[in-house]
Design an enzyme around this catalytic site. Sequence first.
Site, PDB file in Angstrom:
ATOM      1  CE1 TYR A 179      45.298 130.133 112.695  1.00 33.90           C
ATOM      2  CE2 TYR A 179      46.999 130.824 111.539  1.00 33.90           C
ATOM      3  CZ  TYR A 179      46.057 131.194 111.887  1.00 33.90           C
ATOM      4  OH  TYR A 179      45.295 132.290 111.866  1.00 33.90           O
ATOM      5  N   GLY A 223      48.677 122.070 111.341  1.00 30.50           N
ATOM      6  CA  GLY A 223      48.804 122.037 110.002  1.00 30.50           C
ATOM      7  C   GLY A 223      49.753 122.671 108.993  1.00 30.50           C
ATOM      8  CE  LYS A 282      49.029 123.226  94.995  1.00 28.08           C
ATOM      9  NZ  LYS A 282      49.615 124.380  95.821  1.00 28.08           N
ATOM     10  CG  HIS A 284      41.772 101.357  75.766  1.00 29.28           C
ATOM     11  ND1 HIS A 284      42.281 102.447  75.291  1.00 29.28           N
ATOM     12  CD2 HIS A 284      40.546 101.089  74.827  1.00 29.28           C
ATOM     13  CE1 HIS A 284      41.561 102.776  74.081  1.00 29.28           C
ATOM     14  NE2 HIS A 284      40.669 102.116  74.076  1.00 29.28           N
TER      15      HIS A 284
END
Length: 448
Positions: free
Chosen positions: A35, A37, A49, A427
């Site tokens: 594969y 990757g 993930k 902020h």
Amino acid sequence: MNYDVIIIGAGPAGYVAAIRAGQVGLKTAIVEKQYIGGMCLNWGCIPTKAILESAKALKKVQNISEFGIDGIDAGMVSFNWGKVKSRSKRITRKLTAGVNFLLKKNGIEVINGVAKIGNDNSVLVDDKRITAKHIIVATGSKPKPMDDAFSDAPVVEMEKLFEREDFPENIVVTGNHISSVEMAQFFRLIGKNVTLVANSDYFLDGLDTFLVEYIKKKIVADNIELITDAYPEKYTNGELIFSDKKVKCELIVNCNSRKAIIPDSETPLHLTNRGFIKTDDNFQTNINGVYAIGDAGGKSFLAHMASAQGIQVVNSIKGIKAHFDYSTYPINMYTTPEIAQIGMTEQQIKNEGYDYKISEFPLSANGKALIENNTEGFIRLLSDKKYGQVLGVQIVAENATDMIAEAGAYLKVEATVYDVANTIHAHPTVSEIFVEAGFDAVDKAIHK
């Protein structure tokens, strides 16, 4: 066929090295047996993930009423593994297609097959021999096989996890490293009974002991049983048998320590005592012109480190010499909340003899964290008292794996706590905890 560079393996180490080689004008081929990757894109970093994110979303929906959202029956919300898998596969396909495009764009020839390193700067792929002045081994690693105590147990390897149609109620995850904790928490988030068996003395080796203790407490709080000080004697009748306990077990997910995938070579590659390819500081093996990067070299098991090593070797081939800096790479855990670390641990700082200071600031006092209802966590900044130089940073927060990059920049330029305190942050943001930790090191945190 003759090339400037031949790369064996198309994971994050190999394909990044190949793209970089193409960018700098080197005639390059990459050999991959399965594969594009590698593990990372196909069943490791990216897919795991993706499913973790789905599990986190499930938890958030189950608690959505806290945000003032009515009309959702939390008892009716369920985890659809089939759809979760499909989403993960879509992401993988998109990323692997992108890698294929970049390889083609940069003139990289992709050769499918099993590579064997020959003599005289050659590589044999099936019945074809190709040559290059430089050969880069990027074959990666895989979890070590389970030991005899698990010989009759229902074990699934990570690359087979996504072939399953469902999961039983009682799951055991084995392993000592980050991925084992992530997978244990994944199964717990989707409602399974989980036991994590870390069957060595090196549980989360490399992390600051402060973080290790935090993670152990978090695992217990999540109702995951953690076994770190015992080995199973056998598996029988749906149970793992320890000397002093029995653990229900219908499936074991193997996240054990990594074992290098070593390509065949006519001249044997020298290995370390841990079984990885032995290299010098420039990733050169005992065979002239042959390098080893990524997991196969055993110096790191993180995808971003593998990619960085690939770029380093290609730059070196082009005459750009540099020392590879291991001190400023992040270690990330995609748990709930996320955990990240960069730089020196407190134990390393002590061993180096620094007079140091620890500055901490909790997320419970951060406005953005309160808005998002993600108040579990903190920043821990370790600095040298004499000059104020930032030596290490540890973050526990919902987006710690992204936030740690800011700490990486501080370490790269040898910034001080004064620089951290004087870096203006927008902020409200969670990243404001950097400013608070900086001020805490200089004098006093503003909101503490």
